[in-house]
Write a protein that holds these residues in place. Sequence first.
Motif, short mmCIF file in Angstrom:
data_model
loop_
_atom_site.label_atom_id
_atom_site.label_comp_id
_atom_site.label_asym_id
_atom_site.label_seq_id
_atom_site.Cartn_x
_atom_site.Cartn_y
_atom_site.Cartn_z
N MET A 235 0.88 -1.12 -0.19
CA MET A 235 0.04 0.02 -0.01
C MET A 235 0.94 1.18 -0.18
SD MET A 235 -3.15 0.68 -0.31
CE MET A 235 -4.53 1.58 0.34
N ASP A 236 2.04 1.22 0.53
CA ASP A 236 2.64 2.49 0.87
C ASP A 236 3.48 2.76 -0.41
OD1 ASP A 236 2.48 2.74 3.51
OD2 ASP A 236 4.15 1.66 3.94
N ARG A 237 3.53 1.87 -1.47
CA ARG A 237 4.02 2.02 -2.70
C ARG A 237 3.11 2.62 -3.68
NH1 ARG A 237 6.36 -2.75 -6.51
NH2 ARG A 237 6.30 -1.73 -8.65
N PHE A 238 1.85 2.36 -3.37
CA PHE A 238 0.66 2.74 -4.25
C PHE A 238 0.59 4.20 -3.68
CE2 PHE A 238 -3.77 3.61 -4.58
CZ PHE A 238 -3.89 3.39 -6.19
N VAL A 239 0.75 4.70 -2.72
CA VAL A 239 0.53 6.06 -1.98
C VAL A 239 1.65 6.91 -2.73
CG1 VAL A 239 0.57 7.54 -0.04
CG2 VAL A 239 -0.89 5.45 -0.13
N THR A 240 3.00 6.27 -2.74
CA THR A 240 3.84 6.97 -3.21
C THR A 240 3.78 7.39 -4.70
OG1 THR A 240 5.55 5.69 -1.56
CG2 THR A 240 6.72 6.85 -3.46
N ASN A 241 3.63 6.00 -5.36
CA ASN A 241 3.39 6.44 -6.88
C ASN A 241 2.38 7.36 -7.19
OD1 ASN A 241 5.36 4.52 -7.41
ND2 ASN A 241 3.97 2.85 -7.60
N ALA A 242 1.07 7.33 -6.33
CA ALA A 242 0.02 8.35 -6.60
C ALA A 242 0.56 9.81 -6.39
CB ALA A 242 -1.09 7.84 -5.64
N THR A 243 1.23 9.84 -5.25
CA THR A 243 1.66 11.26 -4.92
C THR A 243 2.83 11.69 -6.06
OG1 THR A 243 1.63 10.77 -2.62
CG2 THR A 243 3.16 12.62 -3.28
N ARG A 244 3.79 10.69 -6.57
CA ARG A 244 4.45 11.30 -7.70
C ARG A 244 3.88 11.55 -9.03
NH1 ARG A 244 8.03 6.84 -9.36
NH2 ARG A 244 8.98 8.26 -10.66
N ALA A 245 2.70 10.80 -9.27
CA ALA A 245 1.90 11.00 -10.34
C ALA A 245 1.10 12.42 -10.03
CB ALA A 245 0.93 10.11 -10.65
N SER A 246 0.86 12.62 -9.05
CA SER A 246 0.05 13.91 -8.89
C SER A 246 0.71 15.21 -8.89
CB SER A 246 -0.54 14.05 -7.55
OG SER A 246 -1.13 15.16 -6.95
N ASN A 247 2.13 15.07 -8.48
CA ASN A 247 3.09 16.14 -8.65
C ASN A 247 3.53 16.17 -9.93
OD1 ASN A 247 3.08 16.62 -5.71
ND2 ASN A 247 4.83 15.31 -5.53
N PHE A 248 3.35 15.21 -10.99
CA PHE A 248 3.73 15.35 -12.24
C PHE A 248 2.67 16.03 -12.82
CE2 PHE A 248 3.33 13.73 -16.53
CZ PHE A 248 4.51 13.97 -16.94
N LEU A 249 1.45 15.65 -12.48
CA LEU A 249 0.23 16.34 -13.42
C LEU A 249 0.13 17.91 -12.94
CD1 LEU A 249 -2.31 13.48 -13.02
CD2 LEU A 249 -1.13 14.23 -15.19
N LYS A 250 0.51 18.28 -11.74
CA LYS A 250 0.47 19.45 -11.17
C LYS A 250 1.54 20.32 -12.09
CE LYS A 250 -1.27 18.45 -6.68
NZ LYS A 250 -0.74 18.32 -4.97
N ALA A 251 2.75 19.61 -12.09
CA ALA A 251 3.85 20.41 -12.79
C ALA A 251 3.34 20.81 -14.19
CB ALA A 251 5.04 19.78 -12.68
N ILE A 252 2.77 19.97 -14.77
CA ILE A 252 2.36 20.24 -16.44
C ILE A 252 1.25 20.93 -16.63
CG2 ILE A 252 3.92 18.12 -16.97
CD1 ILE A 252 1.21 16.54 -17.70
N SER A 253 0.45 20.97 -15.51
CA SER A 253 -0.96 21.59 -15.58
C SER A 253 -0.86 23.23 -16.00
CB SER A 253 -1.83 21.48 -14.31
OG SER A 253 -1.29 22.05 -13.33
N HIS A 254 0.29 23.81 -15.63
CA HIS A 254 0.33 25.35 -15.99
C HIS A 254 0.74 25.57 -17.55
CE1 HIS A 254 2.46 29.33 -16.06
NE2 HIS A 254 1.78 29.72 -15.32
N GLU A 255 0.14 26.21 -18.40
CA GLU A 255 0.37 26.41 -19.67
C GLU A 255 1.79 26.75 -20.09
OE1 GLU A 255 -1.19 29.61 -23.10
OE2 GLU A 255 -2.49 29.32 -21.55
N GLY A 256 2.54 27.67 -19.14
CA GLY A 256 3.62 27.92 -19.61
C GLY A 256 4.76 26.89 -19.47
#
Length: 97
Positions: A1-22
């Motif tokens: 379960m810890d690995r799942f949470v870690t991967n979800a956090t990484r994916a979320s951070n990635f999506l936040k980083a690319i969510s800005h148009e610039g």
Amino acid sequence: MDRFVTNATRASNFLKAISHEGRLMILCHLVSGEKSVTELEELLSLRQAAVSQQLSRLRLEGLVVPRRDGKTIYYSLADDRPRRMLETVYELFCKDS
């Protein structure tokens, strides 16, 4: 379960980083190869401070890497994740049906 949470956090951070148009536009330009901050300023029609701020966030997320040559700093994609993501975005939003 810890690995799942870690991967979800990484994916979320990635999506936040690319969510800005610039930031997304910077990644699009870097797909074709390394660019200097000055080149990115010109391509994006943005001031150096704005470009540097967005590059800082992309660097923090491990999506781009800098290289210094004298006073000039060049950026390139850190790995293939942005390229693969941009291909998917293109397929979803840009390709004619």
